[in-house]
Design an enzyme around this catalytic site. Structure first.
Site, PDB file in Angstrom:
ATOM      1  N   ASP A   1       0.909  -1.122   0.116  1.00 30.85           N
ATOM      2  CA  ASP A   1       0.091   0.019   0.065  1.00 30.85           C
ATOM      3  C   ASP A   1       0.926   1.371  -0.027  1.00 30.85           C
ATOM      4  O   ASP A   1       1.756   1.234   0.648  1.00 30.85           O
ATOM      5  CB  ASP A   1      -0.848  -0.155   1.278  1.00 30.85           C
TER       6      ASP A   1
ATOM      7  N   GLU B   1       1.341  -0.371  -5.208  1.00 28.49           N
ATOM      8  CA  GLU B   1       0.476   0.592  -5.115  1.00 28.49           C
ATOM      9  C   GLU B   1       0.894   2.011  -5.432  1.00 28.49           C
ATOM     10  O   GLU B   1       1.176   2.583  -4.383  1.00 28.49           O
ATOM     11  CB  GLU B   1      -0.519   0.589  -4.180  1.00 28.49           C
TER      12      GLU B   1
END
Ligand code: NOJ
Length: 534
Positions: free
Chosen positions: A202, A244
């Site tokens: 993330d 990401e």
């Protein structure tokens, strides 16, 4: 499960929000056992790998992306043993599992942060980014624009400001501290040891901060991520790291390094341009961004998606394009969120079956591995009136009953309301009826996945635009060994004649199509395979 360490290049991914999927213990929240019960469904769809959104203990200020303990599973989702069972049962079916690894920040409830704010002399003080002034790193943009006035928040207890790129309840970890770097490798080890197949990492652009920069994509960040990769490769070959980084293609490119950083990276900028192409009936925006996309090392792969659990992000478009997208796809002010649109795939595409199929056809044929967001395979709806991004995270609609087969709990204790929409409610949109109906969207998606899996050109083939003399058509060739695939999409609302030079078979319909003129109806798509060996 295939032993090929490049498995992710051929894989179809499926993103699961565990809380929304299936509640096994009637507490109104989906859980790991519930997901395990539904593995047959996922297998039947043809999915190769699941991405599970965060399942760690969390105060849920950002739906689990605010983690208060990296080494456990939130009670509501089950136990570490339940997770082991899920992994085993998935693997037995040939399905891999990756999970979120949230490197950039923790929850403010995490004991590290509690210790950090409580005592200047604590070893945890240096786990976070503290400052006496909020005038540092002023070139860094604010991401959650609708809620956060600054990336700094004053902490009364600490008597200093702390740095955060997301909600104020998510303090950023300080990667200049070697102890933090090591801690997060330990976190990765813990979950990899349990048998997961990798991570969706993330928010990786933001790990380090440096004055005078926008604090994104810094060389220090890449250096750390390379260390993480070395660790994974040395101890867990065949497991993957998916990046990401919501960035322009040229800025994502370094995250692949020389094939020694991430295995995969989301291609953010192509996503809104698929929606532009569908609305304008023109391929130009897709062509532009893919021509701007650098090539990546052999062992790397793009990951492409239409929708996910966040707002449809418009960060990777120009200001003018953003206004246009909002105008087209967010006619209600409430549909806008931050720099994006909080809607699901089917409502965005007017619930028009032809447009939805066309979008999926593009998703499954562009270079990269596709990821399907749970519920979008049956065309679920959204609820723009729910807080934040909750309206695209509603319970999975398994059947037409009043509880949609999601949970036996009293509706009042559900984590989220069901949609009561006339068009998108469970009586209209649900797994059971679509699985039972061969003409359903679900069967079409399943068929596309099954066909895709027969040919490696989808995951591994070279990509080249094919000029068909009208930009109402998105036509491109995918070539791998002796497979030559021509994917053609009529984006427009008029029929178009296309001249094909080779005899081919439409692998979706099974039709033989001798070379010559082929007429594509509005919004029609075809996957034409010819072989170089004839
Ligand atoms: C990206 C995730 O997709 C999003 O849901 C989350 O809010 C932020 N990162 C912060 O972790």
């Amino acid at each position: 499960m295939s032993n090929d360490t490049l498995w992710y290049k051929d894989a179809v991914f499926y993103q699961v929000y565990v809380r929304a999927f299936r509640d096994s213990n009637s507490d109104g929240h989906g859980d790991l056992r519930g997901l395990t019960q539904k593995l047959d469904y996922i297998q039947r769809l043809g999915v190769d790998c699941l991405w599970l959104m965060p399942i760690y203990p969390s105060p849920l200020k950002d739906d689990g992306y605010d983690i208060s303990n990296f080494y456990n599973i939130a009670e509501t989702f089950g136990t570490v043993d339940d997770f082991k069972t899920l992994i085993q049962d998935a693997h037995r079916r040939g399905i891999r599992i990756i999970m979120d690894l949230v490197l950039n920040h923790t929850s403010d409830q995490h004991p590290w942060f509690q210790a950090s704010r409580a005592d200047k002399n604590s070893p945890y003080r240096g786990y976070y980014v503290w400052s006496d002034t909020d005038r540092k790193y002023t070139d860094a943009r604010i991401i959650f624009l609708d809620t956060e006035p600054s990336n700094w928040t004053w902490d009364e207890q600490a008597g200093q400001f702390y740095w955060h790129r997301f909600y104020a309840s998510q303090p950023d970890l300080n990667y200049d501290n070697p102890a933090v770097q090591e801690e997060m490798i330990n976190v990765a080890r813990f979950w990899l040891d349990l048998g997961i197949d990798g991570f969706r990492a993330d928010a990786v652009p933001y790990l380090f901060e440096r004055e005078g920069t926008n604090c994104e994509n810094l060389p220090e960040t890449h250096a750390y991520l390379k260390k993480l990769r070395v660790f994974v490769d040395a101890n867990y070959p065949g497991r993957i790291l998916l990046c990401e980084a919501n960035q322009w293609p040229e800025d994502v490119r370094p995250y692949f390094g020389d094939g020694d950083e991430f295995h995969m990276g989301f291609h953010f900028p192509i996503m809104p341009r698929i929606f532009m192409a569908l609305k304008k009936g023109l391929a130009d925006d897709m062509v532009g961004i893919l021509n701007r996309t650098p090539s990546i090392p052999e062992n790397c792969q793009w990951c492409i998606f239409l929708r996910n659990h966040d707002e449809l992000t418009l960060e990777m478009v120009t200001e003018e394009e953003r206004q246009w997208m909002w105008g087209q796809y967010a006619p209600e002010p409430r549909m806008k969120l931050n720099l994006g649109i909080r809607r699901r795939l089917a409502p965005l595409l007017d619930n028009d079956r032809r447009k939805i199929e066309l979008a999926y056809s593009i998703l499954f044929t562009l270079p990269g591995s596709p990821i399907v967001y749970y519920g979008d395979e049956i065309g679920m709806g959204d609820n723009i009136w729910l807080h934040d991004r909750n309206g695209v995270r509603m319970p999975m609609q398994w059947d037409a009953g009043p509880t949609s087969g999601f949970s036996e709990a009293d509706l009042k204790s559900w984590y989220s309301p069901l949609t009561n929409d006339e068009v998108f409610g469970p009586s209209q949109v649900n797994v059971e009826s679509q699985v039972n109906c061969p003409e359903s969207l679900w069967h079409t998606i399943r068929h596309m996945i099954a066909i895709r899996k027969k040919y490696q050109c989808f995951g591994r083939g070279e990509f080249e635009w094919v000029d068909v003399r009208t930009n109402a058509i998105a036509a491109y060739q995918r070539k791998y060994k002796n497979e030559i695939l021509l994917a053609i999409h009529n984006l427009g609302d008029s029929p178009v004649d296309v001249n094909t030079e080779q005899d081919a078979v439409d692998i979706l319909s099974g039709e033989d199509l001798p070379h010559g003129t082929l007429t594509l109806a509005p919004l029609q798509y075809r996957w034409l395979l010819s072989r170089s060996d004839g």
